[in-house]
Design a protein around this motif. Structure first.
Motif, PDB file in Angstrom:
ATOM      1  N   SER A 194      55.916  72.794 -99.481  1.00 10.29           N
ATOM      2  CA  SER A 194      57.106  73.134 -98.705  1.00 10.29           C
ATOM      3  C   SER A 194      58.034  74.007 -99.537  1.00 10.29           C
ATOM      4  O   SER A 194      58.071  73.903-100.768  1.00 10.29           O
ATOM      5  CB  SER A 194      57.859  71.864 -98.280  1.00 10.29           C
ATOM      6  OG  SER A 194      57.030  70.991 -97.543  1.00 10.29           O
ATOM      7  N   LEU A 195      58.805  74.849 -98.856  1.00  4.11           N
ATOM      8  CA  LEU A 195      59.879  75.611 -99.487  1.00  4.11           C
ATOM      9  C   LEU A 195      61.196  74.980 -99.085  1.00  4.11           C
ATOM     10  O   LEU A 195      61.450  74.766 -97.891  1.00  4.11           O
ATOM     11  CB  LEU A 195      59.835  77.080 -99.056  1.00  4.11           C
ATOM     12  CG  LEU A 195      58.566  77.853 -99.392  1.00  4.11           C
ATOM     13  CD1 LEU A 195      58.697  79.302 -98.941  1.00  4.11           C
ATOM     14  CD2 LEU A 195      58.253  77.788-100.881  1.00  4.11           C
ATOM     15  N   GLN A 197      65.610  74.591 -99.767  1.00  3.59           N
ATOM     16  CA  GLN A 197      66.819  75.218-100.304  1.00  3.59           C
ATOM     17  C   GLN A 197      68.037  74.465 -99.787  1.00  3.59           C
ATOM     18  O   GLN A 197      68.191  74.267 -98.584  1.00  3.59           O
ATOM     19  CB  GLN A 197      66.898  76.687 -99.898  1.00  3.59           C
ATOM     20  CG  GLN A 197      68.006  77.465-100.607  1.00  3.59           C
ATOM     21  CD  GLN A 197      68.062  78.914-100.183  1.00  3.59           C
ATOM     22  OE1 GLN A 197      67.751  79.252 -99.039  1.00  3.59           O
ATOM     23  NE2 GLN A 197      68.470  79.782-101.095  1.00  3.59           N
ATOM     24  N   VAL A 204      65.451  78.571-104.457  1.00  5.27           N
ATOM     25  CA  VAL A 204      64.437  78.133-103.508  1.00  5.27           C
ATOM     26  C   VAL A 204      63.413  77.304-104.289  1.00  5.27           C
ATOM     27  O   VAL A 204      62.910  77.735-105.330  1.00  5.27           O
ATOM     28  CB  VAL A 204      63.749  79.324-102.822  1.00  5.27           C
ATOM     29  CG1 VAL A 204      62.579  78.847-101.970  1.00  5.27           C
ATOM     30  CG2 VAL A 204      64.752  80.070-101.950  1.00  5.27           C
ATOM     31  N   CYS A 206      59.834  75.424-104.576  1.00  9.48           N
ATOM     32  CA  CYS A 206      58.468  75.256-104.081  1.00  9.48           C
ATOM     33  C   CYS A 206      58.043  73.831-104.444  1.00  9.48           C
ATOM     34  O   CYS A 206      57.902  73.497-105.623  1.00  9.48           O
ATOM     35  CB  CYS A 206      57.537  76.281-104.708  1.00  9.48           C
ATOM     36  SG  CYS A 206      55.829  76.158-104.096  1.00  9.48           S
ATOM     37  N   TRP A 220      55.380  80.856-109.295  1.00  7.33           N
ATOM     38  CA  TRP A 220      55.855  81.904-108.387  1.00  7.33           C
ATOM     39  C   TRP A 220      55.281  83.243-108.825  1.00  7.33           C
ATOM     40  O   TRP A 220      55.150  83.520-110.020  1.00  7.33           O
ATOM     41  CB  TRP A 220      57.378  81.969-108.401  1.00  7.33           C
ATOM     42  CG  TRP A 220      58.055  80.888-107.627  1.00  7.33           C
ATOM     43  CD1 TRP A 220      58.538  79.701-108.108  1.00  7.33           C
ATOM     44  CD2 TRP A 220      58.336  80.889-106.216  1.00  7.33           C
ATOM     45  NE1 TRP A 220      59.095  78.956-107.103  1.00  7.33           N
ATOM     46  CE2 TRP A 220      58.989  79.662-105.920  1.00  7.33           C
ATOM     47  CE3 TRP A 220      58.091  81.797-105.182  1.00  7.33           C
ATOM     48  CZ2 TRP A 220      59.415  79.340-104.631  1.00  7.33           C
ATOM     49  CZ3 TRP A 220      58.502  81.466-103.897  1.00  7.33           C
ATOM     50  CH2 TRP A 220      59.160  80.249-103.627  1.00  7.33           C
ATOM     51  N   SER A 247      57.853  70.201-108.473  1.00  9.05           N
ATOM     52  CA  SER A 247      58.684  71.248-107.888  1.00  9.05           C
ATOM     53  C   SER A 247      58.906  72.354-108.904  1.00  9.05           C
ATOM     54  O   SER A 247      59.013  72.094-110.106  1.00  9.05           O
ATOM     55  CB  SER A 247      60.050  70.687-107.454  1.00  9.05           C
ATOM     56  OG  SER A 247      59.907  69.733-106.421  1.00  9.05           O
ATOM     57  N   CYS A 265      54.767  81.534-103.554  1.00  9.85           N
ATOM     58  CA  CYS A 265      54.494  80.375-104.401  1.00  9.85           C
ATOM     59  C   CYS A 265      53.001  80.072-104.332  1.00  9.85           C
ATOM     60  O   CYS A 265      52.414  80.052-103.237  1.00  9.85           O
ATOM     61  CB  CYS A 265      55.303  79.163-103.936  1.00  9.85           C
ATOM     62  SG  CYS A 265      54.908  77.642-104.834  1.00  9.85           S
ATOM     63  N   THR A 277      52.059  80.424-100.486  1.00 12.56           N
ATOM     64  CA  THR A 277      53.110  80.320 -99.474  1.00 12.56           C
ATOM     65  C   THR A 277      54.111  81.447 -99.669  1.00 12.56           C
ATOM     66  O   THR A 277      54.800  81.488-100.700  1.00 12.56           O
ATOM     67  CB  THR A 277      53.840  78.966 -99.573  1.00 12.56           C
ATOM     68  OG1 THR A 277      52.885  77.905 -99.517  1.00 12.56           O
ATOM     69  CG2 THR A 277      54.848  78.814 -98.449  1.00 12.56           C
ATOM     70  N   LEU A 279      57.471  83.770 -99.481  1.00 12.64           N
ATOM     71  CA  LEU A 279      58.899  83.454 -99.422  1.00 12.64           C
ATOM     72  C   LEU A 279      59.481  84.056 -98.145  1.00 12.64           C
ATOM     73  O   LEU A 279      60.034  85.156 -98.130  1.00 12.64           O
ATOM     74  CB  LEU A 279      59.615  84.004-100.658  1.00 12.64           C
ATOM     75  CG  LEU A 279      61.117  83.700-100.756  1.00 12.64           C
ATOM     76  CD1 LEU A 279      61.375  82.198-100.666  1.00 12.64           C
ATOM     77  CD2 LEU A 279      61.674  84.264-102.051  1.00 12.64           C
ATOM     78  N   ILE A 284      61.561  78.151 -94.833  1.00 12.66           N
ATOM     79  CA  ILE A 284      62.392  77.353 -95.729  1.00 12.66           C
ATOM     80  C   ILE A 284      63.038  76.201 -94.969  1.00 12.66           C
ATOM     81  O   ILE A 284      63.694  76.407 -93.946  1.00 12.66           O
ATOM     82  CB  ILE A 284      63.479  78.220 -96.395  1.00 12.66           C
ATOM     83  CG1 ILE A 284      62.827  79.311 -97.249  1.00 12.66           C
ATOM     84  CG2 ILE A 284      64.407  77.361 -97.250  1.00 12.66           C
ATOM     85  CD1 ILE A 284      63.811  80.273 -97.863  1.00 12.66           C
TER      86      ILE A 284
END
Length: 334
Positions: A194-195, A197, A204, A206, A220, A247, A265, A277, A279, A284
């Motif tokens: 998942s992203l 924020q 952000v 990951c 990243w 993370s 990511c 994934t 960005l 997000i």
């Protein structure tokens, strides 16, 4: 850029002796395979098996429990004596103290010759003494360990025996545990990515979770190249269900949103294909929603506050319009 994912398996033991702690056992021994606890020993309960597959091992090896209990009981008495010696060396008369021994081995199942072992001791949370397997000598971490270092360095036969243990016996036991616990210890569980924020000015994140084993790589990329700046990697942490999570933060302070598409990511876990994934603001998960380039807060607590405020205003207006009736009813009640 390619990461090399080593499938290292590990067998670790931790012995902990305490003094002056009424709520903690005087001695506890714990055994772990690949970070999963498979046995526990203390004076009251003796050896307790922590995994179902260990039950099968003890049925096949009738002497296992007796041998484990004997080793732990001998260590318990030795460690109790050692704490008394250490308190004298550190000029301590009372208080709470902890003495620990940690030892084990690691083995790469892709390279049978890739073996590493260690044996080290700690006192009150600090390094005390450790064995250098390359030179078969003991290294003192503090002056109080020098007498122990001198005595143990003279026991060359024992040190050779330890070398054989870490290079052969420990790894043989590790392979045996892995064989019995294959369905648990050698499984692969795909991570969920998942992203996240918190706010538009926050990094952000990951976040990969639910994966097994714990040997994972998360990073990243920008334009296909791995980033080492703007990135804050976190530690791999255990979940309650036996899987793991990690993370990796990405700082986008100096990156305009139109360039976000250059970032992605990547999660790598041996046995599965890479998970990439992009960005994308739409992916997000956040307390904020992006709309026409504007950021609008949708915090639930704020919405609830507005509803409460509207209700209070409504009551006040009602009272103002019906003020005399309210006053009259109060007089009547009294």
């Amino acid at each position: 850029y390619f990461h090399i994912l080593l499938l290292l398996h590990s067998l670790h033991y931790v012995y902990t002796a305490s003094s002056g702690l009424s709520t903690f056992p005087e001695f506890v021994a714990v055994g772990m395979v690949d970070g999963v606890q498979m046995l526990h020993f203390d004076k009251q309960s003796k050896t307790v098996l922590k995994q179902d597959w260990m039950e099968q091992l003890t049925r096949d090896d009738a002497e296992y429990l007796e041998s484990s209990n004997g080793l732990s009981l001998r260590s318990q008495q030795t460690f109790k004596d050692d704490i008394g010696i250490l308190k004298q060396r550190f000029n301590q008369t009372g208080g709470a103290h902890i003495f620990q021994k940690m030892y084990g081995c690691e083995w790469d199942d892709d390279d049978d010759d890739s073996i590493d072992g260690y044996e080290q001791y700690g006192y009150d949370g600090e390094d005390f003494i450790s064995l250098d397997l390359k030179t078969l000598t003991w290294v003192a971490a503090v002056p109080q360990a020098f007498p122990t270092k001198q005595r143990w360095n003279q026991e060359k036969g024992y040190n050779e025996q330890q070398k054989n243990y870490f290079n052969k016996e420990c790894v043989d036991w590790l392979k045996k545990y892995l064989s019995y616990g294959k369905s648990t210890l050698q499984r692969t569980e795909r991570p969920r990515v998942s992203l996240l924020q918190r706010s538009p000015s926050s990094p952000v994140v990951c976040h990969a979770t639910g994966f097994y084993p714990d040997r994972v790589v998360v990073f990243w990329r920008r334009d296909g190249q791995e980033l080492h700046e703007q990135v804050d990697p976190g530690e791999v942490l255990p979940n309650h269900d036996g899987t793991f999570q990690v993370s990796v933060d990405l700082d986008l302070t100096a990156v305009p949103q139109e360039d976000w598409g250059r970032y992605e990511c990547v999660v790598q876990l041996k046995g599965i294909e890479d998970i990439s994934t992009p960005l994308d603001p739409a992916l997000i998960r956040t307390n904020w929603v992006y709309m026409s380039g504007l950021t609008i807060p949708i915090i639930i607590g704020f919405v609830v506050l507005l509803l409460v405020a509207a209700a209070v205003v409504g009551v006040l207006l009602y009272k103002k319009r019906n003020g005399e009736c309210i006053k009259l009813s109060r007089r009547t009640d009294t």
